[in-house]
Design an enzyme around this catalytic site. Structure first.
Site, short mmCIF file in Angstrom:
data_model
loop_
_atom_site.label_atom_id
_atom_site.label_comp_id
_atom_site.label_asym_id
_atom_site.label_seq_id
_atom_site.Cartn_x
_atom_site.Cartn_y
_atom_site.Cartn_z
N LEU A 110 0.86 -1.23 0.10
CA LEU A 110 -0.12 -0.23 0.01
C LEU A 110 0.90 1.31 0.17
O LEU A 110 1.84 1.34 0.81
CB LEU A 110 -0.90 0.03 1.40
N ASP A 111 0.59 2.16 -0.86
CA ASP A 111 1.45 3.37 -0.92
C ASP A 111 1.24 4.32 0.17
O ASP A 111 0.39 4.11 1.06
CB ASP A 111 1.20 4.18 -2.11
N ASN A 112 2.28 5.15 0.47
CA ASN A 112 2.22 6.20 1.63
C ASN A 112 0.97 6.78 1.85
O ASN A 112 0.53 7.02 3.03
CB ASN A 112 3.23 7.41 1.24
N ASN A 113 0.11 7.24 0.94
CA ASN A 113 -1.08 7.63 1.18
C ASN A 113 -2.42 6.81 1.13
O ASN A 113 -3.48 7.36 1.28
CB ASN A 113 -1.36 8.81 0.00
N THR A 114 -2.17 5.53 1.18
CA THR A 114 -3.23 4.45 1.34
C THR A 114 -3.34 3.79 2.51
O THR A 114 -2.14 3.43 2.99
CB THR A 114 -3.22 3.43 0.15
#
Length: 237
Positions: A110-114
């Site tokens: 999951l990316d940083n903003n998810t």
């Protein structure tokens, strides 16, 4: 799809009995017994936590894998080290020694903003089965959009048909596989996809002329985020 069983070769390699290259010959030329049955196929799947594996008359110790569900917060990255962000391993420190900690592998990133559901495991087969593209494991996300939508049916039809996604950074253009939308309000929805290309959901809605302001994974295969977990908390499965 068996999430928990591993090829016999991998189990034998973990005990330094053979290498990947020599595993087939090792199994053919040695007495390998699983649950009382003689096995000559290195690809035979074994439950390394529950099956009894005997090699040359000696019982190999069973492997107790770890399976973890984490509610990942935004601002945290799925890597072992980061210069600018906290990592998911920072959230787990204090509960494992360093050797145990870094044997855990993220089941997809999951990316940083998810935020939301993140599974981690020491079982490589479990990780690969859930992340391998050919298995088309369904993943469901909550999405909040910047712009309210009145023509919801158009979004649903376009997502199901597949959308032409422009390139982003090093990720090339592609046509998305069918995605399925369930509207919750004029600007929020759940979307289910079966692939996991770079920033795919954000790029889908960008291609539709909108912008994702919040993205949270709710489900992966049969695993559903336990909503009793606060962000940053985890539990063993």
């Amino acid at each position: 799809m068996n999430l928990y069983k591993e090829p016999l070769s991998r189990f034998l390699i973990s005990y330094n009995l053979c290498s990947q290259r020599s595993a087939k010959n090792f199994v053919k030329n040695n007495e390998v017994v699983v649950n009382g049955n003689s096995i000559k196929d290195a690809a035979f799947l074994v439950d390394t936590e529950n099956d009894t594996v005997i090699v040359g008359g000696k019982i190999l110790p069973q492997v107790k894998h770890k399976y973890i569900m984490l509610n990942k917060p935004e601002g945290v990255v799925c890597s072992t080290v980061s210069d600018s962000h906290k990592t998911v391993y920072d959230l787990l420190k204090g509960n494992f020694n360093e050797t145990e900690l870094y044997k855990l592998k993220c089941v997809g990133r999951l990316d940083n903003n998810t935020s939301g559901l993140l599974l981690l495991s020491t079982n490589g087969t479990f990780v690969n089965q859930l992340t391998s593209p050919e298995n088309e494991v369904e993943k469901t996300y909550f999405v909040k959009l910047r712009d309210s939508i009145t023509d919801k049916k158009s979004y649903v039809l376009k997502a199901e048909k597949g959308i032409e996604i422009p390139p982003e950074n090093k990720s090339p253009a592609f046509i998305s596989k069918s995605a399925f939308i369930k509207w919750l309000s004029d600007e929020s929805l759940e979307i289910t996809i079966t692939e996991g290309k770079f920033h795919e959901i954000r790029r889908i809605f960008s291609a539709l002329g909108n912008y994702v302001v919040k993205l949270k994974r709710l489900k992966m295969g049969d695993f559903i985020l336990d909503e009793t977990l606060n962000e940053g908390e985890f539990k063993f499965l």
